[in-house]
Enzyme design. Structure first.
Site, PDB file in Angstrom:
ATOM      1  CE1 TYR A 265     -29.100  -1.665  33.675  1.00 40.69           C
ATOM      2  CE2 TYR A 265     -30.221   0.260  34.354  1.00 40.69           C
ATOM      3  CZ  TYR A 265     -29.311  -0.567  34.338  1.00 40.69           C
ATOM      4  OH  TYR A 265     -28.314  -0.424  35.409  1.00 40.69           O
ATOM      5  CB  ALA A 267     -38.656  -4.404  33.413  1.00 41.83           C
ATOM      6  CE  LYS A 269     -29.286  -3.482  37.118  1.00 41.88           C
ATOM      7  NZ  LYS A 269     -28.395  -4.292  38.115  1.00 41.88           N
ATOM      8  CB  THR A 306     -17.882   3.586  35.139  1.00 41.27           C
ATOM      9  OG1 THR A 306     -18.881   3.643  33.866  1.00 41.27           O
ATOM     10  CG2 THR A 306     -18.506   3.347  36.341  1.00 41.27           C
TER      11      THR A 306
END
Length: 362
Positions: A265, A267, A269, A306
Site C-alpha cells: 500500500y 509503495a 501511494k 470514516t
C-alpha cells in the site's frame, strides 16, 4: 458473473469499480472479475419521467461559488473522501459531478444523497450556488436540456482494469475540469503473508488506475483547443489566456511514514507522488502551446474518520488517536477543503498537502 448488456449510450459503458475510502486504515480487498454493463447517467430531462420535480423545489437565489461552472470527475466518489469532495464541490457551485465506482447501486445511492444534501442546504440557508437536477437512470441522454442547474452523473467502471475501457474513460473525460483520483484499496498484512493477488490488486487500483485516468485527462486537454472556444469562463479564468484544469491525487501519509503491514500500500501511494511530480512537468511541456494548462497536486491524508474505523476496537482507536498530536482523526470534509484550495489556486502545481493532524512529525 460476466453478463453483457446491450449499451444504450456508449459513454457510460464500463466495468465495475471498487469503492474504497482513502486513508491508511486496513480493509479487505475482494478480487472480483470485471463485468461490462451499461447504465444511463443521472440527470434531468423535460421529455422523460424524471424522479425530480421542479415544482417541489424551494425558491433558489443563484450565486457563483468558487467552482461555478466546473465539471469534476471523481474516482471512488460513492463514499469516504471521494464523496465528501463531491458534496463540497457542489456546494461551491460545480455544475456537474461524475462519480466513478464499481458498484452501480452504491453510485446511485451517493447521487441521491448528494441531491438531498443540496436541497437541505437550500432549505437551511435559502440559497445555493446553483440548482441541482437529477435524472432517472432510464432517461435518454439525447433528451437532456441545457440548464443552469447542477448535475450528478454516475459512471460504472473498475479503475483497476481501466485499460480495458479506455475509450469510454476518455469520452467521460471530455469537458472535465478537475480530476480527483480518490479510488484505492488498503490491506494490512506483513509482506511475506500478502498474496500476489493482493499485491497486484493494490498496485492496479491505487497506482495504475490513477495513471490511466491522468492519461485520459491529459489527452482530453490536448484536444481541448477547439472545444474551449465557446466555453463560459468564470471571473478568475477571464483574466488569464489559458484555461486552468487540474488533477488532484489522494495519496496517503504512509507514502512517507513507514508502518508495519503496509508495504505494498505504501509503495503504491509513494508512486502516486511520483505520478504527481512527473505529470506537473509533462503536462506543462505538452500543453505549452495550447490554450489549456493542467496542474497536478496531491493530498496526503492521515487517519480519517470514516465508517471503516467502526471495525476497530475502542482500545485500537484510542491507541491511534494517542499517536496524533491533535489527538483526533481527520474529517473527510477537511480533505475536501484542501481539494477546493488545490482546484482554485492557479499557482498550485506539484503541491503536496499533508493532512494528518501532525502525525508525520512524530
Amino acid at each position: 458473473m460476466n453478463t453483457v448488456c446491450s449499451p444504450r449510450i456508449t459513454h457510460s459503458i464500463g466495468v465495475r469499480h471498487a469503492r474504497v475510502p482513502q486513508h491508511p486504515i486496513p480493509l479487505l480487498y475482494t478480487d472480483i472479475r470485471p463485468q461490462r454493463i451499461s447504465i444511463r447517467p443521472t440527470g434531468r430531462s423535460n421529455q422523460s419521467k424524471a424522479s425530480y420535480s421542479s415544482n417541489s423545489r424551494p425558491s433558489i437565489k443563484k450565486e457563483r461559488g468558487r467552482l461555478y461552472g466546473r465539471t469534476a470527475l471523481i474516482t471512488g466518489g460513492s463514499s469516504g473522501i471521494g464523496y465528501a469532495i463531491a458534496e463540497r464541490f457542489l456546494a461551491e457551485g460545480a455544475s456537474r459531478i461524475v462519480l466513478v465506482g464499481r458498484r452501480r447501486e452504491k453510485l446511485q445511492d451517493a447521487s441521491k444523497r448528494l441531491s438531498e444534501s443540496i436541497i437541505k442546504r437550500i432549505n437551511q440557508f435559502g440559497h445555493v450556488n446553483g440548482e441541482i437536477a437529477t435524472r432517472a437512470p432510464e432517461e435518454d441522454v439525447s433528451e437532456r436540456t441545457t440548464s443552469s442547474g447542477q448535475d450528478v452523473d454516475i459512471l460504472v467502471g473498475d479503475i483497476s482494469v481501466a485499460s480495458e475501457w479506455m475509450t469510454d474513460l476518455e469520452k467521460a473525460m471530455i469537458d472535465v475540469d478537475i480530476l480527483i483520483n480518490a479510488a484505492g484499496i488498503s490491506i494490512s498484512n506483513i509482506l511475506p503473508r500478502t498474496s500476489p493477488d493482493h499485491i497486484s490488486g493494490m498496485l492496479k487500483t491505487n497506482l495504475e488506475g490513477a495513471i490511466y485516468t491522468s492519461r485520459a485527462m491529459l489527452k482530453s486537454c490536448m484536444r481541448a483547443r477547439s472545444r474551449e472556444k465557446n466555453r463560459k469562463l468564470n471571473d478568475t479564468e477571464q483574466s488569464h489566456q489559458k484555461i486552468s484544469k487540474s488533477i488532484i491525487n489522494i495519496s496517503s501519509l504512509l507514502a512517507l511514514k513507514g508502518v508495519t503491514g503496509t508495504v505494498t500500500y505504501a509503495a503504491s501511494k509513494a508512486g502516486i507522488l511520483g505520478l504527481t511530480r512527473s505529470m506537473a512537468v509533462e503536462a506543462a511541456d505538452i500543453l505549452k502551446v495550447s490554450n489549456v494548462m493542467l496542474r497536478c497536486n496531491a493530498i496526503l491524508p492521515g487517519y480519517i474518520d470514516t465508517p471503516m474505523i467502526q471495525d476497530f476496537s475502542v482500545d485500537k482507536v484510542n491507541e491511534l488517536r494517542a499517536q496524533i498530536p491533535l489527538n483526533r482523526f481527520g474529517d473527510p470534509r477537511e480533505v475536501a477543503d484542501a481539494a477546493v484550495f488545490l482546484s482554485t489556486n492557479g499557482y498550485a502545481n506539484n503541491c503536496v498537502l499533508n493532512l494528518d493532524g501532525g502525525l508525520s512529525a512524530v
